[in-house]
Write an enzyme that holds these catalytic residues in place. Structure first.
Site, PDB file in Angstrom:
ATOM      1  N   HIS A 111       0.871  -1.178   0.000  1.00 35.79           N
ATOM      2  CA  HIS A 111       0.000   0.000   0.000  1.00 35.79           C
ATOM      3  C   HIS A 111       0.906   1.226   0.000  1.00 35.79           C
ATOM      4  O   HIS A 111       2.140   1.082  -0.080  1.00 35.79           O
ATOM      5  CB  HIS A 111      -0.944  -0.001   1.212  1.00 35.79           C
ATOM      6  N   HIS A 113       1.200   3.943   2.239  1.00 44.07           N
ATOM      7  CA  HIS A 113       1.626   4.696   3.415  1.00 44.07           C
ATOM      8  C   HIS A 113       3.083   5.129   3.215  1.00 44.07           C
ATOM      9  O   HIS A 113       3.898   4.362   2.700  1.00 44.07           O
ATOM     10  CB  HIS A 113       1.532   3.828   4.676  1.00 44.07           C
ATOM     11  N   ASP A 115       5.668   5.354   5.075  1.00 43.84           N
ATOM     12  CA  ASP A 115       6.772   4.567   5.633  1.00 43.84           C
ATOM     13  C   ASP A 115       7.015   3.266   4.866  1.00 43.84           C
ATOM     14  O   ASP A 115       8.014   2.591   5.098  1.00 43.84           O
ATOM     15  CB  ASP A 115       6.517   4.264   7.113  1.00 43.84           C
ATOM     16  N   HIS A 116       6.132   2.925   3.937  1.00 45.00           N
ATOM     17  CA  HIS A 116       6.327   1.724   3.119  1.00 45.00           C
ATOM     18  C   HIS A 116       6.935   2.043   1.758  1.00 45.00           C
ATOM     19  O   HIS A 116       7.337   1.131   1.038  1.00 45.00           O
ATOM     20  CB  HIS A 116       4.997   0.994   2.916  1.00 45.00           C
ATOM     21  N   ASP A 233       0.071  -4.381   6.032  1.00 46.79           N
ATOM     22  CA  ASP A 233      -0.613  -3.860   7.225  1.00 46.79           C
ATOM     23  C   ASP A 233      -2.097  -4.198   7.121  1.00 46.79           C
ATOM     24  O   ASP A 233      -2.745  -3.865   6.128  1.00 46.79           O
ATOM     25  CB  ASP A 233      -0.445  -2.340   7.341  1.00 46.79           C
TER      26      ASP A 233
END
Length: 235
Positions: A111, A113, A115-116, A233
Site C-alpha cells: 500500500h 503509506h 513509511d512503506h 498492514d
C-alpha cells in the site's frame, strides 16, 4: 639527515595526493566498476539451499527508531530476489545483508503509506547505478502505484542527468533509470490477482483490510511447493 628524509617523504605524499586529485574522476569510475562487478558476481542465495527464504530488511514503524529501518521484506525464490515494500533505511540493510539492490528482480508494494515507500527512490537508484541496469526495475502495486513511481522518477530526474554526465552511459545506461510501474486492480472480496505464474514460481496479490487505506494488499509467494504469505498492514 632525518630532516632531508622527512622532506623527501613529505614531497612523495604531496605528489601522491596531487596525482589522486587530478585522476579522481578515473579512480571513481574504476571503483564503481569494481563495485558493480562484485554486486553482480555474488548471488544472494550463495550458501543457501534451493528453496524459499524470507529476510527482514526493515521492521520498523513510522516512529523514529535507530535500530529499525522502515518496512521491507526480501524473498529469495531459488536465486531470484524480490522485495516487498521499501521503507526508509531498508535499501542499506539489503546491501549489508549481501542482497545488492542491483539483484532485485521486482518490487511489490502492499500500500502507499509513506513509511512503506519512502525508500523506493533509493532502491530504484541503486538498482540502476549499482548494476548498470539497462531496464527499469518493475514495481508492482495496486492501482495508484503509477503515481508513486512517476512522482519519484520526476523527483530523481535532475539526478539522472547528473549521474549519466558524471559516470557515463556504460556505468548508468539511460534506459535503465528508475522503475516501471505495473498496477493491478484489486477488489474487496477474496479474489486474488496472479502477477507471476511460472511452473516453479507463483506470486499472487489479495486484498486486506487496512482502513482507511485503500487499496491495500498482501502477497502469496509460492516456490517449488513452499509458500510464504506477506500480509502487509491489516487488522
Amino acid at each position: 639527515m632525518l630532516k632531508r628524509v622527512f622532506l623527501v617523504l613529505l614531497g612523495l605524499v604531496v605528489l601522491a595526493l596531487s596525482t589522486a586529485w587530478f585522476l579522481r574522476g578515473e579512480i571513481a569510475l574504476r571503483v564503481m566498476a569494481r563495485t558493480m562487478d562484485r554486486n553482480l558476481a555474488a548471488t544472494p542465495s550463495d550458501g543457501l539451499p534451493d528453496g524459499l527464504h524470507v529476510a527482514l530488511c526493515g521492521s520498523g514503524s513510522p516512529m523514529p527508531d535507530p535500530t529499525r529501518a522502515g518496512p521491507c521484506t526480501a524473498v529469495l525464490a531459488g536465486n531470484r530476489l524480490f522485495v516487498f515494500d521499501a521503507g526508509s533505511g531498508s535499501v542499506r540493510n539489503l546491501t549489508l545483508m549481501g542482497m545488492a539492490p542491483a539483484r532485485v528482480e521486482r518490487v511489490f508494494l502492499t500500500h502507499f503509506h509513506s513509511d512503506h515507500i519512502d525508500g523506493l527512490g533509493e532502491l530504484m537508484l541503486q538498482h540502476w547505478a549499482g548494476g548498470a541496469a539497462k531496464t527499469p526495475v518493475p514495481v508492482h502495486g495496486p492501482t495508484g502505484v503509477e503515481t508513486v513511481v512517476g512522482g519519484l522518477m520526476t523527483a530523481y530526474g535532475p539526478d539522472r542527468g547528473y549521474r549519466i554526465a558524471h559516470h557515463g552511459e556504460a556505468v548508468v545506461p539511460p534506459s535503465g533509470f528508475g522503475g516501471e510501474a505495473r498496477p493491478f486492480a484489486i477488489g474487496t472480496g477474496p479474489a486474488q490477482v496472479t502477477l507471476i505464474d511460472e511452473p516453479d514460481l507463483k506470486i499472487r496479490a489479495f486484498p486486506v483490510d487496512h482502513a482507511p487505506v485503500s487499496p491495500a494488499v498482501g502477497y502469496i509467494v509460492e516456490y517449488k511447493g513452499r509458500k510464504a504469505v506477506i500480509s502487509g498492514d491489516t487488522d
